[in-house]
Design a protein around this motif. Structure first.
Motif, PDB file in Angstrom:
ATOM      1  N   ALA A  79       0.838  -1.208   0.000  1.00 35.62           N
ATOM      2  CA  ALA A  79       0.000   0.000   0.000  1.00 35.62           C
ATOM      3  C   ALA A  79       0.872   1.257   0.000  1.00 35.62           C
ATOM      4  O   ALA A  79       0.601   2.223  -0.745  1.00 35.62           O
ATOM      5  CB  ALA A  79      -0.913  -0.010   1.224  1.00 35.62           C
ATOM      6  N   ARG A  80       1.917   1.263   0.824  1.00 37.24           N
ATOM      7  CA  ARG A  80       2.830   2.420   0.855  1.00 37.24           C
ATOM      8  C   ARG A  80       3.450   2.656  -0.523  1.00 37.24           C
ATOM      9  O   ARG A  80       3.507   3.792  -1.013  1.00 37.24           O
ATOM     10  CB  ARG A  80       3.931   2.166   1.880  1.00 37.24           C
ATOM     11  CG  ARG A  80       4.975   3.266   1.981  1.00 37.24           C
ATOM     12  CD  ARG A  80       6.243   2.744   2.594  1.00 37.24           C
ATOM     13  NE  ARG A  80       6.793   1.650   1.800  1.00 37.24           N
ATOM     14  CZ  ARG A  80       7.441   0.607   2.310  1.00 37.24           C
ATOM     15  NH1 ARG A  80       7.632   0.497   3.618  1.00 37.24           N
ATOM     16  NH2 ARG A  80       7.907  -0.342   1.507  1.00 37.24           N
ATOM     17  N   ASP A  81       3.887   1.585  -1.184  1.00 37.22           N
ATOM     18  CA  ASP A  81       4.510   1.723  -2.499  1.00 37.22           C
ATOM     19  C   ASP A  81       3.495   2.173  -3.544  1.00 37.22           C
ATOM     20  O   ASP A  81       3.844   2.928  -4.481  1.00 37.22           O
ATOM     21  CB  ASP A  81       5.142   0.393  -2.919  1.00 37.22           C
ATOM     22  CG  ASP A  81       6.306  -0.004  -2.017  1.00 37.22           C
ATOM     23  OD1 ASP A  81       6.803   0.875  -1.269  1.00 37.22           O
ATOM     24  OD2 ASP A  81       6.704  -1.192  -2.044  1.00 37.22           O
ATOM     25  N   PHE A  82       2.242   1.718  -3.397  1.00 35.04           N
ATOM     26  CA  PHE A  82       1.192   2.166  -4.301  1.00 35.04           C
ATOM     27  C   PHE A  82       1.009   3.672  -4.200  1.00 35.04           C
ATOM     28  O   PHE A  82       0.926   4.379  -5.222  1.00 35.04           O
ATOM     29  CB  PHE A  82      -0.120   1.444  -3.975  1.00 35.04           C
ATOM     30  CG  PHE A  82      -1.318   2.030  -4.673  1.00 35.04           C
ATOM     31  CD1 PHE A  82      -1.616   1.679  -5.973  1.00 35.04           C
ATOM     32  CD2 PHE A  82      -2.152   2.954  -4.019  1.00 35.04           C
ATOM     33  CE1 PHE A  82      -2.720   2.235  -6.628  1.00 35.04           C
ATOM     34  CE2 PHE A  82      -3.250   3.507  -4.661  1.00 35.04           C
ATOM     35  CZ  PHE A  82      -3.540   3.142  -5.968  1.00 35.04           C
ATOM     36  N   TYR A  83       0.955   4.191  -2.990  1.00 35.46           N
ATOM     37  CA  TYR A  83       0.782   5.628  -2.792  1.00 35.46           C
ATOM     38  C   TYR A  83       1.970   6.409  -3.355  1.00 35.46           C
ATOM     39  O   TYR A  83       1.817   7.515  -3.876  1.00 35.46           O
ATOM     40  CB  TYR A  83       0.613   5.960  -1.304  1.00 35.46           C
ATOM     41  CG  TYR A  83      -0.645   5.382  -0.687  1.00 35.46           C
ATOM     42  CD1 TYR A  83      -1.890   5.545  -1.294  1.00 35.46           C
ATOM     43  CD2 TYR A  83      -0.588   4.655   0.503  1.00 35.46           C
ATOM     44  CE1 TYR A  83      -3.040   5.014  -0.717  1.00 35.46           C
ATOM     45  CE2 TYR A  83      -1.728   4.116   1.077  1.00 35.46           C
ATOM     46  CZ  TYR A  83      -2.956   4.289   0.462  1.00 35.46           C
ATOM     47  OH  TYR A  83      -4.089   3.759   1.015  1.00 35.46           O
ATOM     48  N   ALA A  84       3.169   5.804  -3.278  1.00 35.91           N
ATOM     49  CA  ALA A  84       4.374   6.507  -3.751  1.00 35.91           C
ATOM     50  C   ALA A  84       4.364   6.686  -5.270  1.00 35.91           C
ATOM     51  O   ALA A  84       4.913   7.672  -5.779  1.00 35.91           O
ATOM     52  CB  ALA A  84       5.621   5.737  -3.328  1.00 35.91           C
ATOM     53  N   ARG A  85       3.737   5.755  -5.985  1.00 40.22           N
ATOM     54  CA  ARG A  85       3.751   5.840  -7.457  1.00 40.22           C
ATOM     55  C   ARG A  85       2.423   6.349  -8.025  1.00 40.22           C
ATOM     56  O   ARG A  85       2.241   6.340  -9.257  1.00 40.22           O
ATOM     57  CB  ARG A  85       4.085   4.478  -8.040  1.00 40.22           C
ATOM     58  CG  ARG A  85       3.067   3.397  -7.798  1.00 40.22           C
ATOM     59  CD  ARG A  85       3.427   2.087  -8.507  1.00 40.22           C
ATOM     60  NE  ARG A  85       2.392   1.084  -8.284  1.00 40.22           N
ATOM     61  CZ  ARG A  85       2.406   0.185  -7.319  1.00 40.22           C
ATOM     62  NH1 ARG A  85       3.418   0.168  -6.442  1.00 40.22           N
ATOM     63  NH2 ARG A  85       1.423  -0.685  -7.206  1.00 40.22           N
TER      64      ARG A  85
END
Length: 374
Positions: A79-85
């Protein structure tokens, strides 16, 4: 919707550490929870139940440490990586399509954790407890429940033999020839009563793992409360609810392990107490048998002379009382063993239900992962 990538990394680390602590509990249980089932002891009637219990405990700890908690940490990281991209508007649109989760309901009956004015133990994304510290090496229960010679043993032939055996092995242990002093009757009775020290050790380890699970549970409560500082929105609420559900499952597991540990402890103490009683009866029976045999020999010699008939009768009556004592000791031993059999049936019956949905000692099912952005 709010996202702090550093905070989400801290949350991921908290859940990963919980998994490491659960894995420490699994390793500790695997190492120390074994019982020696050699022989045909009364406790061995619980063998199948013990296998069922141990299989369920190991499966629960393995799923928790190798699957559930790592997968939860990975979901937070995804989820964190999704928000980053992803741009904020797109992330908010996706979040709005996720089902709302009821955090208030999930956290009901869970004590709020908050540091006091002088308490620095609760810091954001730090552990509230150190669960692995609960997992110390169990004591040697053979040493905690030992035979010790008594001053009045000099009056007993059987006790003197028992004491002599203990004294020789005590000296041998000091010379590192053997690991500890041994009671002759312990060696003789363990095949009858079973490995009570092993049963006591399993009870002790279950208490340790239970305490460890409660500490992991506390850390998950704190992780759930920390989520608001890293992340909010529907996805964050789903993750928070999941952490609370996990926390409650661990609390239930801890209660289960404590309850079954009490059954092991009761069986262990009962077997030890009964073996100690039976040991004393065997000594009494040995003394009586030796006395009866000696008296019978003397009575035969005196009676054969014809001159000492009254004396022979007196000795014969005394011999008869000693024979009765031997018989009564044997009957009592059989009765005590039947009582021990009844005691172990509690654990046996509990073990048959251990891990089932409607059993007396069920381990909880672990929840499915929440739907999070990926």
């Amino acid at each position: 919707m709010y996202v702090d990538p550093a905070g989400m990394s801290g949350l991921e680390d908290m859940v990963n550490r919980a998994g490491e602590d659960a894995d420490s509990a699994r390793s500790h249980y695997d190492k120390h929870a074994g019982i020696n089932w050699a022989g045909e002891g009364i406790i061995n009637h619980c063998h199948d139940s013990d296998e069922n219990i141990q299989r369920n405990v190991r499966d629960f700890l393995r799923k928790l440490s190798h699957e559930q908690l790592p997968a939860t940490a990975d979901a937070i990281a995804y989820a964190r990586d999704f928000y980053a991209r992803t741009d904020k508007a797109s992330a908010e649109r996706l979040d709005s399509t996720l089902a709302a989760a009821d955090v208030a309901s999930a956290s009901r009956d869970v004590a709020v954790m908050a540091p006091g004015p002088s308490d620095q133990s609760l810091v954001r994304f730090g552990d509230a407890c150190e669960p692995h510290t609960r997992l110390t090496t169990p004591p040697d229960f053979n040493e905690q429940m030992p035979f010790t010679p008594k001053w009045h043993d000099l009056a007993s032939v059987g006790a003197m033999v028992r004491d002599a055996f203990w004294g020789v092995t005590w000296a041998a242990s000091k010379l590192n020839i053997c690991d500890r002093p041994y009671d002759l009757l312990e060696i003789a009775l363990k095949p009858i009563c079973g490995d009570w020290a092993g049963m006591a050790r399993v009870a002790h380890v279950l208490r340790q793992v239970s305490d460890c699970m409660l500490d992991v549970s506390s850390n998950l409560v704190w992780a759930a409360q920390c989520t608001k500082w890293a992340w909010n929105g529907n996805a964050a609420d789903a993750a928070t609810v999941h952490l609370y559900v996990l926390e409650k499952a661990l609390g239930q597991a801890a209660i289960t392990m404590l309850a079954i540990g009490k059954e092991y402890d009761g069986a262990a103490k009962g077997a030890y107490d009964f073996s100690d009683t039976i040991g004393s009866l065997i000594v009494d029976a040995t003394d009586a048998a030796v006395t009866a045999a000696a008296a019978a020999g003397v009575a035969g010699v005196v009676g054969s002379t014809g001159a000492g008939l009254p004396i022979a009768l007196i000795i014969g009556v005394f011999c008869l009382s000693e024979v009765r004592k031997v018989v009564n000791c044997c009957i009592t031993i059989v009765q005590i063993i039947s009582k021990l059999d009844a005691l172990t049936s509690t654990l046996k019956s509990a073990g048959n239900d251990f891990g089932s949905i409607d059993g007396d000692f069920p381990l909880p099912a672990l929840p499915p992962l929440p739907e999070l952005p990926r």
